[in-house]
Design a protein around this motif. Structure first.
Motif, PDB file in Angstrom:
ATOM      1  N   GLY A 186       0.813  -1.205   0.000  1.00 33.96           N
ATOM      2  CA  GLY A 186       0.000   0.000   0.000  1.00 33.96           C
ATOM      3  C   GLY A 186       0.845   1.253   0.000  1.00 33.96           C
ATOM      4  N   ASN A 187       0.318   2.265  -0.625  1.00 35.41           N
ATOM      5  CA  ASN A 187       0.988   3.564  -0.712  1.00 35.41           C
ATOM      6  C   ASN A 187       0.301   4.504   0.264  1.00 35.41           C
ATOM      7  OD1 ASN A 187       2.792   5.435  -1.693  1.00 35.41           O
ATOM      8  ND2 ASN A 187       1.509   6.032  -3.414  1.00 35.41           N
ATOM      9  N   TRP A 188       0.706   4.440   1.539  1.00 32.29           N
ATOM     10  CA  TRP A 188      -0.080   5.030   2.615  1.00 32.29           C
ATOM     11  C   TRP A 188       0.378   6.442   2.992  1.00 32.29           C
ATOM     12  CZ3 TRP A 188      -4.331   2.394   3.679  1.00 32.29           C
ATOM     13  CH2 TRP A 188      -4.349   1.020   3.445  1.00 32.29           C
ATOM     14  N   ASP A 189      -0.617   7.275   3.288  1.00 29.45           N
ATOM     15  CA  ASP A 189      -0.404   8.519   4.013  1.00 29.45           C
ATOM     16  C   ASP A 189      -0.800   8.289   5.471  1.00 29.45           C
ATOM     17  OD1 ASP A 189       0.410   9.901   1.778  1.00 29.45           O
ATOM     18  OD2 ASP A 189      -1.470  10.987   1.491  1.00 29.45           O
ATOM     19  N   TRP A 190      -0.183   9.073   6.321  1.00 31.81           N
ATOM     20  CA  TRP A 190      -0.444   9.007   7.765  1.00 31.81           C
ATOM     21  C   TRP A 190      -1.085  10.332   8.178  1.00 31.81           C
ATOM     22  CZ3 TRP A 190       3.804  10.810  11.520  1.00 31.81           C
ATOM     23  CH2 TRP A 190       3.400  10.662  12.843  1.00 31.81           C
ATOM     24  N   ILE A 191      -2.234  10.257   8.843  1.00 35.29           N
ATOM     25  CA  ILE A 191      -2.867  11.452   9.405  1.00 35.29           C
ATOM     26  C   ILE A 191      -2.843  11.326  10.920  1.00 35.29           C
ATOM     27  CG2 ILE A 191      -4.939  12.878   9.522  1.00 35.29           C
ATOM     28  CD1 ILE A 191      -5.748  11.863   6.786  1.00 35.29           C
ATOM     29  N   LEU A 231      -4.882   7.621  11.550  1.00 33.26           N
ATOM     30  CA  LEU A 231      -5.593   7.277  10.325  1.00 33.26           C
ATOM     31  C   LEU A 231      -4.557   7.019   9.237  1.00 33.26           C
ATOM     32  CD1 LEU A 231      -8.755   9.179   9.128  1.00 33.26           C
ATOM     33  CD2 LEU A 231      -7.139   8.261   7.498  1.00 33.26           C
ATOM     34  N   LEU A 232      -4.667   5.868   8.580  1.00 32.51           N
ATOM     35  CA  LEU A 232      -3.854   5.550   7.418  1.00 32.51           C
ATOM     36  C   LEU A 232      -4.756   5.551   6.197  1.00 32.51           C
ATOM     37  CD1 LEU A 232      -1.648   2.584   8.718  1.00 32.51           C
ATOM     38  CD2 LEU A 232      -0.943   4.958   8.365  1.00 32.51           C
ATOM     39  N   CYS A 233      -4.329   6.234   5.150  1.00 30.88           N
ATOM     40  CA  CYS A 233      -5.156   6.290   3.951  1.00 30.88           C
ATOM     41  C   CYS A 233      -4.270   6.186   2.712  1.00 30.88           C
ATOM     42  CB  CYS A 233      -6.002   7.552   3.909  1.00 30.88           C
ATOM     43  SG  CYS A 233      -5.093   9.083   4.069  1.00 30.88           S
ATOM     44  N   GLU A 234      -4.814   5.565   1.685  1.00 27.27           N
ATOM     45  CA  GLU A 234      -4.100   5.500   0.421  1.00 27.27           C
ATOM     46  C   GLU A 234      -3.859   6.914  -0.098  1.00 27.27           C
ATOM     47  OE1 GLU A 234      -2.628   3.268  -1.195  1.00 27.27           O
ATOM     48  OE2 GLU A 234      -3.547   1.299  -1.001  1.00 27.27           O
ATOM     49  N   ARG A 235      -2.817   7.073  -0.897  1.00 24.32           N
ATOM     50  CA  ARG A 235      -2.384   8.396  -1.326  1.00 24.32           C
ATOM     51  C   ARG A 235      -3.492   9.181  -2.024  1.00 24.32           C
ATOM     52  NH1 ARG A 235       2.905   8.980  -1.715  1.00 24.32           N
ATOM     53  NH2 ARG A 235       2.769   7.713   0.152  1.00 24.32           N
ATOM     54  N   ASP A 236      -4.410   8.479  -2.728  1.00 22.68           N
ATOM     55  CA  ASP A 236      -5.471   9.172  -3.457  1.00 22.68           C
ATOM     56  C   ASP A 236      -6.795   9.190  -2.698  1.00 22.68           C
ATOM     57  OD1 ASP A 236      -6.052   6.504  -3.604  1.00 22.68           O
ATOM     58  OD2 ASP A 236      -6.350   6.431  -5.781  1.00 22.68           O
ATOM     59  N   CYS A 237      -6.783   8.831  -1.422  1.00 24.67           N
ATOM     60  CA  CYS A 237      -8.011   8.769  -0.629  1.00 24.67           C
ATOM     61  C   CYS A 237      -8.537  10.174  -0.342  1.00 24.67           C
ATOM     62  CB  CYS A 237      -7.754   8.031   0.678  1.00 24.67           C
ATOM     63  SG  CYS A 237      -9.194   7.858   1.737  1.00 24.67           S
ATOM     64  N   MET A 245      -8.010   3.320   6.923  1.00 21.26           N
ATOM     65  CA  MET A 245      -8.286   2.611   8.173  1.00 21.26           C
ATOM     66  C   MET A 245      -7.872   3.493   9.341  1.00 21.26           C
ATOM     67  SD  MET A 245      -5.303  -0.327   8.126  1.00 21.26           S
ATOM     68  CE  MET A 245      -5.661  -0.813   6.432  1.00 21.26           C
ATOM     69  N   GLY A 246      -8.589   3.345  10.433  1.00 16.41           N
ATOM     70  CA  GLY A 246      -8.304   4.177  11.588  1.00 16.41           C
ATOM     71  C   GLY A 246      -8.271   3.366  12.864  1.00 16.41           C
ATOM     72  N   ALA A 247      -7.567   3.884  13.862  1.00 16.68           N
ATOM     73  CA  ALA A 247      -7.473   3.234  15.162  1.00 16.68           C
ATOM     74  C   ALA A 247      -7.529   4.294  16.258  1.00 16.68           C
ATOM     75  CB  ALA A 247      -6.181   2.431  15.278  1.00 16.68           C
ATOM     76  N   VAL A 248      -8.296   4.003  17.292  1.00 17.91           N
ATOM     77  CA  VAL A 248      -8.433   4.881  18.455  1.00 17.91           C
ATOM     78  C   VAL A 248      -8.114   4.073  19.700  1.00 17.91           C
ATOM     79  CG1 VAL A 248     -10.088   6.110  19.905  1.00 17.91           C
ATOM     80  CG2 VAL A 248     -10.137   6.446  17.449  1.00 17.91           C
ATOM     81  N   LEU A 249      -7.224   4.601  20.537  1.00 16.11           N
ATOM     82  CA  LEU A 249      -6.862   3.947  21.795  1.00 16.11           C
ATOM     83  C   LEU A 249      -7.764   4.472  22.907  1.00 16.11           C
ATOM     84  CD1 LEU A 249      -4.796   2.087  23.311  1.00 16.11           C
ATOM     85  CD2 LEU A 249      -3.462   4.179  23.743  1.00 16.11           C
TER      86      LEU A 249
END
Length: 732
Positions: A186-191, A231-237, A245-249
């Motif tokens: 995957g070509n991921w961006d990190w938010i 939040l991880l999202c594909e570069r064109d998301c 996809m997202g994760a909350v602790l």
């Protein structure tokens, strides 16, 4: 069934997603897939070469393609050849730190697991299933139990870990993360969501680089500076298209999120308690539970992902009488009076508020002990009758007689050195023997790891709530924590204190919310310094930020909306010039921005002129009409205020019959076209009528609203609010 097992392949299915893993020939549990449903095993994608300097487990003989350092693992140990960031590190009695986890067995149960002493997603037995995978170290008696909660209709999976010492000697956990997920490609961006006091949760999107990127807090709280969400999202998301996809602790203390892009371009995400302020000694047969992570995936953009988190937090995290019901519109006296008030001042504010339709009067800091400034009084939770003649009960009765509810402010976790409590129990304040403690806001922190402190606070606060008709509590916490030391632990175990502190806070909140379920608890930590899903388990709303400037609130509320429901966002209209920025914005703009949350006022209504009072009454009436849609509708971000010239957002009912669009245009300019905003999630096959914002007879198709959009009014001046309310009237 949401959970199926075949040929040691575990498939966790929600309405739209598949989470898959496999226990292989050697007992290594590999992560195979998290994404859209495929109907098949995704193991065929795992095809690894012999990667130089990536060692092989002993049982693999001379198979040099089999390496823990390259394969996607479900929960990574340490010290055994996987050189990526680990999920767990254990120091054994002999001083070694290796942990090689192998599959033993599994259990599937109806319903959702719970976690002793920690907040967690809850669900009815028919709403969820639980998978427990038992793994064991190859050379010690350390067990690691992986827990997965599958909420099928909610499209959510939860993760937690329980570690058990089955040996005869103590072991020490030095890292125990809740989530480990390897993503093979995957070509991921990190938010992530950074910030500071009065400017929290600023969304920052960056491409992943090779190496480790991190967001974290060692401040004793989840903090203003970073939020325990990712939040991880594909570069064109975008908002409406693409994989993410997202994760909350669900944790309110120090945390760590690490994302490593490895030598093969794979991504590992780990998330949990920050190891710099954590260790935990496990005696034989003792166990340790990690905080829970909420996980979700969308193939249709970030708006859908946000809506899933909003729904599960509102329906399966928040509790109490106000979980799903309408909330009272409140007036808080803080920015009107600060510490300088008496009962007549509060009555005067409440009397005016009642005339304007406001439901609740909240008495903020300064009502207790010797509290005329922020240098004294904390810990002495007894009414200051020099300020409130006749006591708190008399004031509450007067407010109730006006037809208003009454709420009150506490800062339970803090102590002032100039207080009766400190004079009686100086040992209850956190400080290291022989060192002067760090002060912040000229206050110290109570040792919430100490059961005596928790009991004192429970008795003090519950007495106030029992003796008075209080229907709302603002729970504040106004500093970061340092000088970690507690008298209840020996020297070698002091690093357990930060987690024990959080457990003490949760215990106190659990006892109070259990005894007073009809009280609306609102969290606060200098505004949004502890805005996390752990606190939302006890407090269904949190004061979003001490910054009440309407312009800057659009940025703060934008970032908050990616994971947290609008009903959780405490947001008020305050005075101008704004007390934080000095900016002057109209009452309309302040009201519009504050409506995107749990609404209220933070000013002296008696200082308003008659025209402004009438506008306040109109805002209160409008909010009460919209509140069900704002809380229960789907929320869409229609702009990015950091990039665009405006902030715009949308609420739409589940059946798409009602739409509320609100926003703020930031800058006026001459000789320009009017801004156009395209709506999202609308029924394209329907006709909508403008009830507010345009001429009532004007109609547009849903398709037009989404593709052509709405022209907002021509802007005269800066920070100008706009609002449209539409209703579906017919099918096309």
């Amino acid at each position: 069934m949401a959970i199926t097992v075949k040929d040691q392949i575990f498939s966790l299915e929600t309405a739209n997603t598949l989470y898959q893993m496999k226990a292989d020939l050697f007992g290594v549990v590999k992560h195979l897939w998290y994404g859209e449903k495929t109907g098949v095993s995704m193991e065929y994608l795992l095809d690894y070469p012999d990667v130089g300097f990536s060692g092989n487990i002993y049982e693999a003989e001379n198979d040099r393609t089999y390496s823990l350092n390259t394969m996607p693992l479900e929960y990574a140990g340490s010290g055994v050849g996987d050189f990526r960031v680990p999920a767990v590190t254990v120091r054994h009695a002999d001083g070694s730190q290796a942990l090689d986890l192998r599959f033993q067995k599994y259990f599937i149960r109806k319903g959702k697991y719970s976690i002793p002493g920690l907040p967690a997603v809850y669900a009815e037995e028919n709403e969820a299933e639980t998978l427990e995978i038992l793994m064991k170290d190859t050379a010690s008696e350390t067990e690691v139990h992986l827990f997965y909660g599958v909420l099928e209709e909610a499209d959510v999976i939860t993760r937690s870990v329980m570690i058990i010492n089955r040996g005869s000697m103590p072991i020490v956990l030095e890292r125990a993360h809740s989530l480990c997920m390897d993503i093979p490609d995957g070509n991921w961006d990190w938010i992530h969501f950074h910030g500071r006091h009065t400017m929290e949760r600023q969304a920052e999107r960056t491409p992943l680089f090779y190496g480790i990127q991190e967001s974290s807090s060692t401040r004793g709280t989840s903090s203003h500076q970073q939020n325990p969400s990712v939040l991880l999202c594909e570069r064109d998301c975008t908002e409406k298209d693409g994989e993410c996809m997202g994760a909350v602790l669900m944790y309110s203390g120090g945390f760590q999120t690490q994302i490593e892009k490895d030598q093969l371009g794979q991504t590992r995400l780990v998330m949990g308690i920050h190891p710099d302020t954590f260790s935990w000694q496990l005696e034989p047969e003792q166990n340790f539970w990690t905080p829970e992570v909420i996980l979700s995936y969308s193939a249709n953009g970030m708006a859908e992902l946000s809506q899933r988190f909003h729904h599960v937090i509102r329906h399966n995290v928040c509790r109490g009488a106000y979980q799903l019901t309408k909330r009272p519109v409140l007036i808080n006296n803080w920015e009107a009076t600060y510490f300088d008030f008496n009962e007549e001042d509060i009555e005067q504010i409440a009397r005016q508020a009642a005339k304007l339709g406001i439901d609740m009067m909240v008495l903020d800091d300064g009502w207790f002990g010797k509290r005329d400034s922020d240098t004294s009084g904390l810990g002495d939770w007894e009414v200051n009758e020099k300020k409130l003649k006749g006591g708190l009960g008399a004031l509450v009765r007067k407010i109730n007689d006006m037809g208003m509810k009454f709420g009150i402010w506490f800062e339970p976790e803090m102590i002032s050195e100039d207080s009766e409590l400190f004079r009686a129990h100086p040992e209850w304040a956190i400080s290291i023997p022989g060192r002067k403690p760090m002060r912040s806001r000229y206050q110290l922190v109570l040792d919430m790891a100490n059961p005596e402190v928790v009991e004192y606070l429970y008795q003090s606060i519950s007495k106030i709530l029992r003796d008075n008709h209080i229907e709302y509590v603002k729970w504040d916490m106004n500093r970061s924590i340092s000088d970690w030391y507690t008298s209840i632990l020996p020297a070698e175990r002091q690093k357990e204190m930060p987690h024990r502190y959080v457990l003490g806070v949760y215990e106190l909140l659990e006892r109070l919310t259990d005894e007073f379920p009809e009280v609306l608890f609102e969290g606060c930590s200098g505004g949004g310094g502890r805005f996390d899903a752990g606190m939302l388990y006890y407090c269904p709303q949190i004061w979003c930020s001490d910054n009440t400037d309407a312009h800057e609130r659009t940025f703060i509320q934008y970032g908050t909306s990616f994971f947290y429901p609008i009903s959780a966002v405490g947001s008020h209209v305050s005075a101008v010039p704004n007390h934080q920025t000095g900016r002057i914005t109209s009452l309309e703009t302040r009201g519009t921005v504050a409506m995107a949350g749990s609404f209220g006022y933070e000013l002296d209504l008696n200082q308003l002129d008659q025209n402004e009072k009438e506008k306040v009454a109109e805002q209160v009436k409008a909010y009460k009409e919209y509140q069900e849609l704002i809380y229960g509708g789907k929320y869409y971000r229609l702009s990015n205020p950091k990039k665009d010239d405006l902030a715009a957002w949308e609420f739409i009912s589940e059946d798409c019959s009602k739409i509320l669009v609100q926003g703020v245009a930031f800058r006026a300019a001459s000789n320009v076209l009017r801004h156009r905003i395209k709506l999202l999630g609308v029924d394209g096959a329907a006709i909508y009528r403008f009830v507010k914002g345009r001429q009532k007879e004007e109609k547009l198709s849903g398709k037009a609203l989404m593709t052509g959009g709405i022209l907002i009014p021509a802007i005269k001046g800066d920070d100008v609010a706009f609002e449209f309310y539409l209703e579906k009237i017919e099918e096309c």
